[in-house]
Design an enzyme around this catalytic site. Structure first.
Site, PDB file in Angstrom:
ATOM      1  N   ARG A 267       0.841  -1.211   0.000  1.00 40.97           N
ATOM      2  CA  ARG A 267       0.000   0.000   0.000  1.00 40.97           C
ATOM      3  C   ARG A 267       0.864   1.243   0.000  1.00 40.97           C
ATOM      4  NH1 ARG A 267      -4.853  -1.925   4.137  1.00 40.97           N
ATOM      5  NH2 ARG A 267      -5.260  -3.849   2.955  1.00 40.97           N
ATOM      6  N   ARG A 396       1.147  -6.445  12.473  1.00 46.08           N
ATOM      7  CA  ARG A 396       0.551  -5.821  13.660  1.00 46.08           C
ATOM      8  C   ARG A 396       0.403  -6.832  14.794  1.00 46.08           C
ATOM      9  NH1 ARG A 396      -3.757  -1.184  11.523  1.00 46.08           N
ATOM     10  NH2 ARG A 396      -2.185  -0.035  10.333  1.00 46.08           N
TER      11      ARG A 396
END
Length: 428
Positions: A267, A396
């Site tokens: 991204r 994450r």
RNA sequence: GGAGAGGUGGCCGAGCGGUUGAAGGCGCAGCACUGGAAAUGCUGUUUGGGGGUAACUUCAACGAGGGUUCGAAUCCCUCCCUCUCCGCCA
């Protein structure tokens, strides 16, 4: 893509729902183009009918009498055929242009929120549905941010990664890489157990696929594009896996289809300069295990809840505290009708951070990608409902482990369920 | 990258300028025959758009887009994809 027929028949209702997203979309241009287009179509269709008729008559005459007699009549018909063709040649491009404009406008419209999506104007009005694992929240006083402890332990190297790529990239070294790989395997193993069929899709994907799931045309600047080919780096496995079934009519009894897929995701993070510059939270490249479902419309709400539970199961197995957020109409993504986020506890920031996003897109993507199903013996087809959710974002999750499992001596305890994967119980 | 072959309905496969949405077969559904079944026979069996309460009607679609023609699955051009052989390569 929204159903044009629905827009045509209930414009007020559609508009009301669109405005719940806290936006000011207009439908009038679409309605105007639509009625123009349909008017033009009926004229065109009549001309084509006449043209077909002329062709048939000439064909018949040619066969009956050969090419020779009645030449004049045939000549006259040919002449009329030419006139019809001339008119069509004028109409057709106009109509095509109208259709293209209409399509372009439709592709820009986001999905309608589900009637169960809570009303709200932005993320401040999202609803916390439940919380899990309060008892696992560590005393945060000694805890270093995951990026810092990772660099200290030599398992995350961002400085060197920057030399190879640029900022927002990291290299995982030694136990860092091992832990990442362990998480991927663990997540896949669990989701496969839960009934998902694993897929390894292409991670370079074409424009059509991105259009199918809603990343194009509106969000082109979010993805990396290859210069010399119509190929993009996938922003999420949702895109290649959902589009695996584009243009298909699936057999009703094959539904539901459950897939899980590990892919790297890419991204550009345009417009987030300066945010989350340290650590693993916001990278241009990250790993994710994604869950994808194609289901019958009447089951999608239930399938959605089950998917959220499948994602939660990973956090529970890792004993990571989290909460479930139900996004409000002002905060759900472009393609989603309803969405739950899972947020994991990050002690260094003393807050919850998104680690999974589970969306029910209803038939929005299915219309764009043209994914339908058909029941045997019944006539007609219907669009499937598509769902996708992270199960989970691997980077994450690593961040959450580096913090929640950080011990006073600066080492990291390996979560029980991962020990057999990394073959140790402690990092550092 | 070079050379060749090819892309037709759920599948196989014909058609290579004239009423072909598409022969034939398989599959599937219904009916008949049967005590029941098999076999057999008959009928039906794509999708999308427009119009119509409906019956129905009309248009479009033979990889995609253009062109030739009164008329294209069929002829011409461009592109995409698949397969085979050669080269290169993890």
């Amino acid at each position: 893509m929204l159903d044009l027929k629905k827009i045509r028949e209930n414009p007020d209702e559609v508009l009301k729902l669109l405005h719940q997203r806290n936006t000011d979309y207009q439908l009038q241009p679409i309605l105007d183009l639509d009625s123009q287009q349909r008017e033009m179509q009926s004229v065109r269709t009549e001309l084509q009918a006449r043209s077909n008729e002329i062709g048939k008559i000439i064909g018949e005459k040619m066969r009956q009498v050969g090419a020779n007699p009645q030449r004049e009549k045939i000549q006259n018909l040919k002449e009329e055929g030419n006139q019809v063709k001339a008119k069509l040649a004028q109409l057709e491009p106009e109509e095509r242009e109208l259709k293209a404009k209409l399509e372009a406008l439709l592709l820009e419209l986001p999905n309608l929120p589900s009637e169960t999506t809570p009303m709200g104007k932005n993320e401040t009005e999202n609803i916390e549905v439940r919380r899990w694992g309060d008892e696992f929240i560590p005393d945060g006083s000694h805890i270093l941010p995951h990026g810092e402890i990772g660099e200290k332990l030599g398992i995350i190297d961002s400085q060197r990664a920057v030399k190879v790529a640029q900022s927002r990239f990291v290299a995982l070294i030694g136990m860092g890489a091992a832990l990442e790989r362990a998480l991927i395997n663990f997540m896949l193993d669990r989701q496969i157990e839960a009934g998902y069929i694993e897929v390894m899709p292409p991670v370079l994907i074409n424009s059509e696929a991105l259009k199918g799931t809603g990343q194009l045309p509106k969000f082109a600047e979010e993805s990396f594009k290859c210069e010399n080919d119509d190929l993009w780096l996938t922003p999420t496995a949702e895109v290649p896996v959902t589009n695996l079934y584009s243009q298909e009519i699936l057999e009703g009894e094959k539904l539901p289809i459950y897939h899980c897929a590990y892919t790297p995701c890419f991204r550009r993070e345009a417009g987030s300069y300066g945010r989350d510059m340290r650590g693993l939270i916001r990278l241009h490249q990250f790993n994710k295990v994604e869950l994808i479902k194609l289901v019958r419309p009447e089951t999608s709400a239930e399938e959605h809840e089950k998917m959220v539970n499948n994602a939660e199961a990973i956090l529970q197995a890792l004993k990571l505290p989290y909460r479930v957020i139900e996004l409000c109409t002002g905060d759900i993504g472009f393609s989603a009708a309803k969405c739950y986020d899972l947020e994991v506890w990050l002690p260094s920031a003393n807050t919850y951070r998104e680690i999974s996003s589970c969306s029910n897109c209803h038939d929005f993507q299915a219309r764009r990608a043209n994914i339908r199903f058909k029941d045997k013996g019944k006539k007609g087809t219907d669009y499937v409902h598509t769902l996708n959710g992270s199960g989970l974002a691997v980077g994450r999750t690593m961040a959450a482990i580096l913090e929640n499992y950080q011990q006073c001596d600066g080492t990291i305890k390996v979560p029980d369920v991962l020990q057999s994967y990394v073959k140790t119980d402690c990092i550092g």
